[in-house]
Design an enzyme around this catalytic site. Structure first.
Site, PDB file in Angstrom:
ATOM      1  N   HIS A  76       0.745  -1.346   0.132  1.00 57.77           N
ATOM      2  CA  HIS A  76      -0.117   0.196  -0.150  1.00 57.77           C
ATOM      3  C   HIS A  76       0.719   1.448  -0.058  1.00 57.77           C
ATOM      4  CE1 HIS A  76      -3.087  -3.008   0.969  1.00 57.77           C
ATOM      5  NE2 HIS A  76      -4.017  -2.025   0.694  1.00 57.77           N
ATOM      6  N   ALA A  98      -9.145   2.733   5.268  1.00 59.60           N
ATOM      7  CA  ALA A  98      -9.990   2.908   4.267  1.00 59.60           C
ATOM      8  C   ALA A  98     -10.606   4.474   4.291  1.00 59.60           C
ATOM      9  CB  ALA A  98     -11.076   2.022   4.514  1.00 59.60           C
TER      10      ALA A  98
END
Length: 177
Positions: free
Chosen positions: A76, A131
């Site tokens: 990520h 998120a």
């Protein structure tokens, strides 16, 4: 459980060849198609609904072991990265961060994100993951500051939970929900 969990999965592993399955679902987990491949490899198991598919994906991550999980987390990008790093991000990540306003940080906010990214990376050895859908840059900064106080194992588990949440959101986007 989410209200979408009972929705039928329109493209099931048993119905497609692996390349077609990966084309549809391969980007649910950031630069980690091995997760979708692991679910596909068990295509003899019945996966009929969104909930069953998400559970199978979670199980694949769990069964991947800590080294693969760490690689997944490290796949990520940083949040609000400098332009050189932003250029390496996937289109999903660019869109998600843009949706949270991370591409419109003031110089002071950008500096704080860079400092927090560095502190977090130094402490945990992986990037901060959240998120971002539905959050503002201020919500994200608050969470960033708070989670720096977490213990290593707690933050590892939190990062994986956030990754599963991101995968769910990406799946809903793929399904047009």
């Amino acid at each position: 459980m989410d209200s979408n969990d009972d929705l039928p999965l329109p493209h099931k592993p048993a119905d497609l060849a692996l390349p077609a399955f990966l084309k549809i679902y391969g980007a649910l987990y950031e630069k980690s198609p091995w997760i979708v491949e692991a679910v596909y490899a068990k295509k003899d198991q019945s996966i009929d609904t969104v909930g069953e598919f998400l559970a199978a994906l979670r199980k694949a991550v769990d069964e991947g072991g800590r080294d693969k999980q760490l690689a997944l987390i490290r796949a990520h990008p940083y949040l609000a990265p400098p332009p050189a790093e932003a250029a390496k991000m996937t289109t999903h990540s660019v869109s998600e961060q843009k949706g949270a306003g991370l591409n419109q940080c003031t110089p002071a906010e950008a500096s704080e994100f860079q400092n927090l990214n560095a502190l977090y990376q130094q402490k945990f050895t992986f990037p901060f993951i959240i998120a971002v859908k539905g959050l503002t840059k201020f919500d994200i900064l608050d969470a960033f500051r708070a989670r720096l106080n977490n213990a290593q194992d707690e933050e590892f588990a939190t990062a994986l939970e956030q990754i599963h949440k991101i995968a769910r959101l990406r799946l809903m986007a793929v399904l047009g929900k």
